[in-house]
Design a protein around this motif. Structure first.
Motif, PDB file in Angstrom:
ATOM      1  N   MET A 142       0.842  -1.179   0.000  1.00 33.29           N
ATOM      2  CA  MET A 142       0.000   0.000   0.000  1.00 33.29           C
ATOM      3  C   MET A 142       0.885   1.239   0.000  1.00 33.29           C
ATOM      4  O   MET A 142       1.758   1.376   0.827  1.00 33.29           O
ATOM      5  N   SER A 143       0.683   2.129  -0.932  1.00 32.75           N
ATOM      6  CA  SER A 143       1.508   3.323  -1.010  1.00 32.75           C
ATOM      7  C   SER A 143       0.675   4.546  -0.667  1.00 32.75           C
ATOM      8  O   SER A 143      -0.028   5.096  -1.511  1.00 32.75           O
ATOM      9  N   GLN A 144       0.755   4.962   0.597  1.00 36.06           N
ATOM     10  CA  GLN A 144       0.017   6.162   1.003  1.00 36.06           C
ATOM     11  C   GLN A 144       0.597   7.403   0.331  1.00 36.06           C
ATOM     12  O   GLN A 144      -0.130   8.359   0.069  1.00 36.06           O
ATOM     13  N   GLN A 145       1.892   7.400   0.060  1.00 35.46           N
ATOM     14  CA  GLN A 145       2.497   8.543  -0.615  1.00 35.46           C
ATOM     15  C   GLN A 145       1.885   8.730  -1.994  1.00 35.46           C
ATOM     16  O   GLN A 145       1.579   9.854  -2.399  1.00 35.46           O
ATOM     17  N   LEU A 146       1.687   7.636  -2.725  1.00 34.43           N
ATOM     18  CA  LEU A 146       1.087   7.725  -4.048  1.00 34.43           C
ATOM     19  C   LEU A 146      -0.342   8.233  -3.961  1.00 34.43           C
ATOM     20  O   LEU A 146      -0.790   9.033  -4.782  1.00 34.43           O
ATOM     21  N   ILE A 147      -1.075   7.771  -2.950  1.00 37.55           N
ATOM     22  CA  ILE A 147      -2.453   8.246  -2.766  1.00 37.55           C
ATOM     23  C   ILE A 147      -2.458   9.736  -2.462  1.00 37.55           C
ATOM     24  O   ILE A 147      -3.274  10.499  -3.006  1.00 37.55           O
ATOM     25  N   ASN A 148      -1.539  10.195  -1.614  1.00 39.49           N
ATOM     26  CA  ASN A 148      -1.482  11.617  -1.268  1.00 39.49           C
ATOM     27  C   ASN A 148      -1.190  12.492  -2.482  1.00 39.49           C
ATOM     28  O   ASN A 148      -1.624  13.648  -2.545  1.00 39.49           O
ATOM     29  N   LEU A 149      -0.459  11.960  -3.460  1.00 35.67           N
ATOM     30  CA  LEU A 149      -0.053  12.757  -4.616  1.00 35.67           C
ATOM     31  C   LEU A 149      -1.148  12.908  -5.661  1.00 35.67           C
ATOM     32  O   LEU A 149      -1.023  13.734  -6.568  1.00 35.67           O
ATOM     33  N   ASN A 150      -2.224  12.127  -5.542  1.00 29.65           N
ATOM     34  CA  ASN A 150      -3.247  12.121  -6.590  1.00 29.65           C
ATOM     35  C   ASN A 150      -4.612  12.467  -6.028  1.00 29.65           C
ATOM     36  O   ASN A 150      -5.155  11.726  -5.196  1.00 29.65           O
TER      37      ASN A 150
ATOM     38  N   GLY B  86       0.588  -3.582  -6.611  1.00 34.99           N
ATOM     39  CA  GLY B  86       1.156  -3.719  -7.947  1.00 34.99           C
ATOM     40  C   GLY B  86       0.602  -2.629  -8.857  1.00 34.99           C
ATOM     41  O   GLY B  86       0.634  -1.451  -8.536  1.00 34.99           O
ATOM     42  N   GLY B  87       0.044  -3.035  -9.974  1.00 30.76           N
ATOM     43  CA  GLY B  87      -0.546  -2.076 -10.911  1.00 30.76           C
ATOM     44  C   GLY B  87      -2.050  -2.006 -10.796  1.00 30.76           C
ATOM     45  O   GLY B  87      -2.730  -1.664 -11.780  1.00 30.76           O
ATOM     46  N   HIS B  88      -2.600  -2.331  -9.614  1.00 36.89           N
ATOM     47  CA  HIS B  88      -4.044  -2.357  -9.441  1.00 36.89           C
ATOM     48  C   HIS B  88      -4.487  -1.444  -8.302  1.00 36.89           C
ATOM     49  O   HIS B  88      -3.766  -1.246  -7.324  1.00 36.89           O
ATOM     50  N   LEU B  89      -5.681  -0.915  -8.458  1.00 36.95           N
ATOM     51  CA  LEU B  89      -6.359  -0.167  -7.407  1.00 36.95           C
ATOM     52  C   LEU B  89      -7.460  -1.053  -6.846  1.00 36.95           C
ATOM     53  O   LEU B  89      -8.314  -1.536  -7.593  1.00 36.95           O
ATOM     54  N   LEU B  90      -7.451  -1.261  -5.527  1.00 37.87           N
ATOM     55  CA  LEU B  90      -8.451  -2.097  -4.872  1.00 37.87           C
ATOM     56  C   LEU B  90      -9.293  -1.238  -3.942  1.00 37.87           C
ATOM     57  O   LEU B  90      -8.758  -0.387  -3.217  1.00 37.87           O
ATOM     58  N   ALA B  91     -10.592  -1.457  -3.976  1.00 39.35           N
ATOM     59  CA  ALA B  91     -11.506  -0.824  -3.025  1.00 39.35           C
ATOM     60  C   ALA B  91     -12.171  -1.942  -2.226  1.00 39.35           C
ATOM     61  O   ALA B  91     -13.010  -2.682  -2.758  1.00 39.35           O
TER      62      ALA B  91
END
Length: 392
Positions: A1-9, A26-31
């Motif tokens: 899980m990349s919280q940094q990536l989430i914060n940037l978008n 990986g290359g997927h977004l999961l909800a």
């Protein structure tokens, strides 16, 4: 899980801030935690999964409208297959513990502009029947997000700061090392507040144990089972706040001239000490080494079957210390009913809150137009007096 990536978008951040339990794998977004109805009219929870397209660290418009699903096939409230989305059966392991069972298609005329709109659309369609059967279920559970790497001092994500969009202001204190000397009533509340900030390290000093009177003027609640064990204060509070964050460093002893050099390297020190002689020694050391500090104090007395008194917050820095001799008590003979263990937890909490606000002002978190270095709140007249100001 990349919280940094989430914060940037913004699209990913909006999903998280609204309560969706999202994950990047990986290359997927999961909800996660998407409620749906099975063909037996049971309400269960599944996972929405889609490809995540990035340009560097930035999301771009989703390349397709397909959404995959882990779970049984979502149905309407009567147990019939949902007609709002075309579907196909798949049996694909994502690489973690998630197995993708179905793929869905619901294509807007212009496609989905971002991942927020894509996830929200599918979540609305799938969860609507479940919410009609059970009004308490939601696709936005606001579940805590565990952080498994060292990118944060917290054990799970600080969605409060994220929702308020103050992460960039938090960065002003992010690398600080803080010391709290004394974990009595006021010191324990200072720890409670500072622990919820993103400072790098919190050093706590106290050689005492937790007793009954401590339980009535400190945050939270300690059980009688814990009290009879007489845990050390620093050990007890370390166990409590380590549930929230990392880098709490306990020092199970009092500060003295033999170990005071442990304060070297601190950015700010909170002094919450009853012993004026030790307080004076600490202040002299901090001033000599240019370490900023905040000293707190309560003065409470009984008058006509009521309590009167004042709450003091005094700060010193390498540039401003000429006021300290007049503001901080040095006498070892004080007439103060607080020393008889009157339980005044709200005064401890207020004293701590004022001290933490002043620290954050000194750090640039809050605007500080007064630039006061001594503040006195008089309880009976609700008056706050700011003294020893510097030019803004």
């Amino acid at each position: 899980m990349s919280q940094q990536l989430i914060n940037l978008n913004p699209d990913l951040k909006q999903l998280r801030d609204e309560g969706y339990q999202i994950e990047i794998y990986g290359g997927h977004l999961l909800a996660h935690h998407i409620p749906y109805v099975t063909n037996n009219r049971e309400v269960k929870h599944g996972i929405l999964v889609c490809d995540l397209t990035l340009s560097g660290k930035q999301t771009v418009k989703p390349q397709n409208h397909v959404m995959m699903f882990s779970g049984e096939h979502p149905c309407d409230k009567d147990g019939k297959v949902i007609t709002g989305i075309q579907h196909g059966s798949i049996n694909q392991r994502l690489g973690n513990e998630v197995v993708l069972n179905f793929s869905f298609s619901n294509k807007p005329p212009a496609g989905y502009p971002n991942y927020y709109e894509k996830v929200k659309r599918y979540a609305d369609i799938i969860s609507a029947p479940a919410k009609s059967l059970n009004k308490d279920v939601t696709e936005k559970p606001f579940l805590p997000i565990e952080i498994e790497n060292e990118e944060s001092v917290f054990n799970y994500h600080d969605t409060n700061s994220s929702r308020a969009n103050i992460d960039h202001i938090n960065n002003k204190i992010a690398n600080q090392c803080i010391a709290i000397v004394g974990l009595g009533g006021t010191g324990s509340y200072i720890l409670d507040l500072v622990a919820k900030s993103c400072v790098r390290e919190i050093h706590i000093f106290d050689g005492d144990v937790m007793l009954n009177h401590n339980a009535f003027r400190s945050p939270g609640a300690i059980s009688i089972t814990e009290l009879v064990k007489k845990p050390s204060k620093v050990g007890y509070y370390d166990s409590v706040y380590s549930k929230l964050r990392r880098n709490i460093i306990p020092h199970d002893y009092y500060l003295s001239m033999s170990n005071i050099d442990l304060l070297l390297g601190m950015d700010y020190v909170f002094l919450c000490i009853d012993d004026n002689q030790v307080r004076t020694s600490c202040i002299e050391f901090l001033c000599e080494n240019g370490i900023s500090f905040i000293d707190v104090g309560l003065g409470v007395n009984a008058l006509d079957d009521c309590l009167i008194g004042s709450i003091r917050v005094t700060c010193g820095t390498k540039d401003k210390k000429d006021h300290l001799d007049q503001r901080i008590p040095k006498s070892t003979n004080t007439e103060n009913d607080y020393s008889t263990n009157i339980q005044i937890v709200e005064l401890n909490a207020l004293n701590a809150t004022q001290a933490v606000i002043k620290w954050k002002k000194m750090s640039g978190f809050y605007q500080d137009l007064e630039q006061e270095h001594n503040s006195i709140y008089s309880i009976n007249v609700s008056q706050l007096l700011n003294e020893d100001k510097t030019e803004a």
